[in-house]
Scaffold this active site. Structure first.
Site, short mmCIF file in Angstrom:
data_model
loop_
_atom_site.label_atom_id
_atom_site.label_comp_id
_atom_site.label_asym_id
_atom_site.label_seq_id
_atom_site.Cartn_x
_atom_site.Cartn_y
_atom_site.Cartn_z
N LYS A 206 -48.96 -59.35 -114.86
CA LYS A 206 -49.13 -60.76 -115.20
C LYS A 206 -47.87 -61.55 -114.79
O LYS A 206 -47.96 -62.60 -114.19
CB LYS A 206 -49.39 -60.88 -116.71
CG LYS A 206 -49.57 -62.30 -117.17
CD LYS A 206 -49.95 -62.37 -118.64
CE LYS A 206 -49.98 -63.83 -119.11
NZ LYS A 206 -50.31 -63.99 -120.50
N GLU A 212 -40.68 -51.77 -114.80
CA GLU A 212 -41.33 -50.53 -114.38
C GLU A 212 -42.25 -50.77 -113.18
O GLU A 212 -42.24 -50.03 -112.20
CB GLU A 212 -42.19 -49.97 -115.54
CG GLU A 212 -41.40 -49.52 -116.76
CD GLU A 212 -41.24 -50.62 -117.80
OE1 GLU A 212 -41.18 -51.81 -117.41
OE2 GLU A 212 -41.16 -50.28 -118.99
N GLY A 266 -51.77 -60.16 -121.87
CA GLY A 266 -51.75 -58.90 -121.12
C GLY A 266 -52.74 -57.88 -121.67
O GLY A 266 -53.50 -57.26 -120.93
N ARG A 267 -52.76 -57.73 -123.00
CA ARG A 267 -53.63 -56.69 -123.59
C ARG A 267 -55.09 -57.14 -123.68
O ARG A 267 -55.93 -56.40 -124.18
CB ARG A 267 -53.09 -56.26 -124.95
CG ARG A 267 -52.83 -57.39 -125.92
CD ARG A 267 -51.98 -56.93 -127.10
NE ARG A 267 -51.59 -58.04 -127.97
CZ ARG A 267 -50.53 -58.82 -127.77
NH1 ARG A 267 -49.76 -58.61 -126.72
NH2 ARG A 267 -50.25 -59.78 -128.61
N GLU A 352 -49.61 -54.09 -130.77
CA GLU A 352 -48.84 -55.16 -130.14
C GLU A 352 -49.33 -56.51 -130.66
O GLU A 352 -48.56 -57.48 -130.71
CB GLU A 352 -48.97 -55.09 -128.60
CG GLU A 352 -47.91 -55.91 -127.87
CD GLU A 352 -47.85 -55.65 -126.38
OE1 GLU A 352 -46.97 -54.90 -125.93
OE2 GLU A 352 -48.69 -56.21 -125.64
N HIS A 383 -59.29 -29.15 -133.63
CA HIS A 383 -58.48 -27.94 -133.52
C HIS A 383 -57.00 -28.28 -133.45
O HIS A 383 -56.18 -27.47 -133.03
CB HIS A 383 -58.93 -27.14 -132.29
CG HIS A 383 -60.39 -26.80 -132.36
ND1 HIS A 383 -60.86 -25.69 -133.05
CD2 HIS A 383 -61.48 -27.48 -131.93
CE1 HIS A 383 -62.19 -25.68 -132.99
NE2 HIS A 383 -62.59 -26.76 -132.32
N LYS A 511 -36.01 -54.52 -123.84
CA LYS A 511 -35.95 -54.86 -122.40
C LYS A 511 -34.56 -55.42 -122.08
O LYS A 511 -33.95 -55.05 -121.08
CB LYS A 511 -36.99 -55.92 -122.06
CG LYS A 511 -38.43 -55.42 -122.00
CD LYS A 511 -39.35 -56.57 -121.55
CE LYS A 511 -40.81 -56.20 -121.69
NZ LYS A 511 -41.72 -57.31 -121.43
O1 F6P Z 1 -43.81 -55.24 -122.61
C1 F6P Z 1 -45.02 -55.64 -123.12
C2 F6P Z 1 -45.85 -56.36 -122.10
O2 F6P Z 1 -45.40 -57.66 -121.94
C3 F6P Z 1 -47.32 -56.31 -122.46
O3 F6P Z 1 -47.69 -57.30 -123.34
C4 F6P Z 1 -47.96 -56.40 -121.13
O4 F6P Z 1 -49.30 -55.98 -121.16
C5 F6P Z 1 -47.07 -55.49 -120.31
O5 F6P Z 1 -45.78 -55.72 -120.82
C6 F6P Z 1 -47.12 -55.67 -118.83
O6 F6P Z 1 -46.74 -56.96 -118.46
P1 F6P Z 1 -47.03 -57.50 -117.01
O7 F6P Z 1 -48.48 -57.50 -116.78
O8 F6P Z 1 -46.45 -58.87 -116.99
O9 F6P Z 1 -46.32 -56.59 -116.03
#
Ligand code: F6P
Length: 549
Positions: A206, A212, A266-267, A352, A383, A511
């Site tokens: 987003k 990452e 995002g979620r 979240e 199990h 972060k």
């Molecule tokens: O770190 C949390 C977050 O902001 C989530 O809410 C989101 O889904 C994820 O990181 C990834 O964010 P992006 O789509 O901006 O890379």
């Protein structure tokens, strides 16, 4: 003032708990032979069974009073009206527009977002169809056979979970892969064995600035450039983001960039172009069915009164256990192997969204909020951790999910699966008393002394609550329904707790501190002064091992 009304509704529930506390779920069934038919809700073939809960009609009435005290109707209307319910980011939470098949406009500040939504859906579908048909190919002219989505959190969990859930619907010859972790092992292990000339990378972010995702995207880009040449990058990358300028700077060609909007959290973004990898994998027709499942639930949630509203009822039962009984966790156990990643998906969705300690006003919350959400597929969990569910000291409410019919699997296996599912919710509810255990052991010929020693270990307290969601089969539409049910459950709980379900400030501090530590971790010559003793000690220890001392 709603908070006073909420406090008095919660106090009434507390008093009611004392009243109902001595009646077990089994007692409630004995009192009412029609309990199963009275404590269930339906949405077409999907049945939500909530009969195995520690609730009576009086409990439900108290819970509904609580929802009303929290202004549920008004807050639900505000959500669907595109009001800026995400107060701290001054945005609506309008993911419902992405799956709106009603033909009605969806307005934000008087502007209908539907034309843009429909246009973007068409662009995504067109691209997906062309990749599937082999009209869009890799740089060598080979059609794509592998999709690698690079994203994290909501830009990974949704498509990754759904691609697994809908595996039988994926185009033969197409494989899907999801890289999230900044740990280089994720990208390296995923790419092992993939033919890069037949691999399409989809960078999903987003913000297009998540550490990452950007690290993995840059590494993937470098690998493609070195294996196929710099010019091949344009053919092998697509991107999904709200930050089109940042995508352009990364060098992805314009016609392969798919946008969405800041009103999609995002979620909650699987319904947007973030679903591109899924759309390519299962095809636009199936993807539309998936969206339709979300729409089915929106219509149900938007219009059904609380007592007939599945997400609202799921939420209220959760509040009953979290706030009145003090239970700290909630398990989601799909007896559906393809939903293996569903609990992980729900962890982000729920924790979240509602893992907050302040109300919308910024004042401290008055009650406990999000429980720990966890789970693994049945029967595997039986199990592993079911011992604790049956005999541990902390009762854990469970959601069981199970299909009537398997998609593309053996009927005998499925009968075993379903029997296991039903047996577990039955066992959790009824338990096994000391007297019953004694009788069983006596029949087995054990002596009185042996029985006295062994019996306490074999007692099951029972009276442990669970819901069962049973549906015909795990189709794209049903998956859409399941996700949207939980989305609205989470929203309803946020209403009761009066918190903002749509921001996530709690992820920021880590972060920030990470950015400060990256140079200290990477360069052994930098000073560690100013760090706390533990963090400095850990970095120093790493440095010492790296130096071979
Ligand atoms: O770190 C949390 C977050 O902001 C989530 O809410 C989101 O889904 C994820 O990181 C990834 O964010 P992006 O789509 O901006 O890379």
């Amino acid at each position: 003032m709603p908070s006073t009304r909420i406090a008095s509704a919660l106090a009434a529930l507390e008093a009611h708990r004392v009243e109902i506390g001595h009646r077990t779920i089994a007692d409630l069934f004995a009192e009412d032979p029609n309990r199963f038919s009275r404590y269930q809700l339906r949405l077409d073939d999907l049945l939500f069974d909530y009969s195995k809960h520690r609730v009576s009609d009086a409990t439900l009435a108290h819970l509904i009073t609580l929802a009303r005290a929290a202004d549920f109707d008004h807050r639900r209307t505000a959500l669907f009206a595109g009001e800026k319910v995400n107060l701290t980011e001054h945005r609506p939470a309008f993911h419902m527009a992405l799956r709106n098949f009603s033909g009605r406009p969806m307005l934000i500040d008087g502007h209908d977002v539907m034309p843009d939504v429909i246009a973007m859906r068409a662009k995504v579908d067109e691209f997906a169809s062309a990749v599937r048909a082999g009209d869009i190919r890799g740089s060598t002219g080979a059609p794509f056979a592998h999709l690698v989505n690079i994203g994290i959190g909501g830009s990974d969990l949704g498509p990754a979970m759904a691609a697994r859930a809908l595996f039988p619907f994926i185009q033969p010859g197409m494989s899907t892969h999801f890289v999230a972790n900044v740990d280089g092992a994720d990208l390296a292990d995923t790419l092992k064995g993939l033919d890069l000339s037949r691999t399409l990378f989809i960078i999903s972010s987003k913000t297009f600035s998540t550490q990452e995702t950007m690290a993995n995207a840059r590494s993937a880009r470098a690998l493609v450039a070195s294996a196929l040449g710099e010019a091949a990058v344009a053919d092998h990358f697509a991107a999904v983001s709200t930050k089109l300028d940042l995508v352009a700077a990364f060098g992805i060609r314009e016609d392969r960039v798919f946008g969405f909007w800041d009103w999609v959290g995002g979620r909650y973004s699987i319904w947007s172009a973030i679903g591109l990898s899924l759309d390519v994998a299962i095809g636009p027709q199936r993807f539309a069915e998936f969206l339709l499942g979300g729409f089915d639930v929106d219509e149900h949630f938007r219009t059904a009164p609380i007592e007939e509203n599945i997400p609202a009822m799921m939420a209220l039962l959760g509040v009953w256990y979290r706030n009145v009984w003090g239970y700290g966790s909630h398990a989601v156990i799909p007896y559906d192997q393809r939903l293996a990643r569903f609990p992980a998906y729900l962890q982000q969705l729920d924790m979240e969204s509602n893992g907050k300690s302040v109300m919308r006003s910024g004042e401290p919350v008055q009650t406990a909020t999000a429980p720990v959400i966890w789970g693994e597929p049945g029967t595997n969990g039986q199990h592993a951790f079911f011992q604790m569910l049956h005999q541990g000291t902390d009762p854990v409410p469970v959601d069981f999910l199970v299909a009537v019919d398997p998609v593309d699997s053996d009927a005998h296996h499925h009968a075993l699966l379903v029997a296991n599912c039903f047996a577990q919710s039955e066992a959790l509810m009824r338990g096994r008393s000391h007297v019953e255990v004694e009788e069983i052991l006596a029949k087995q010929g054990l002596s009185k002394a042996e029985i006295a020693t062994l019996a306490p270990h074999k007692v099951f307290p029972g009276n442990r609550p669970s819901s069962t969601l049973i549906y015909r089969s795990l189709t794209p539409r049903m998956l859409g329904r399941l996700i949207a049910l939980y989305e609205h459950k989470v929203f309803t709980q946020s209403v009761i707790w009066n918190i903002n379900a749509f921001d996530q400030w709690g992820v920021e501090l880590g972060k920030e501190l990470c950015s400060r530590l990256v140079p200290l971790v990477s360069d052994a010559g930098t000073s560690l002064s100013g760090l706390d003793g533990s963090t400095a000690g850990l970095i120093a220890y790493r440095r010492s091992l790296q130096a071979g001392r």
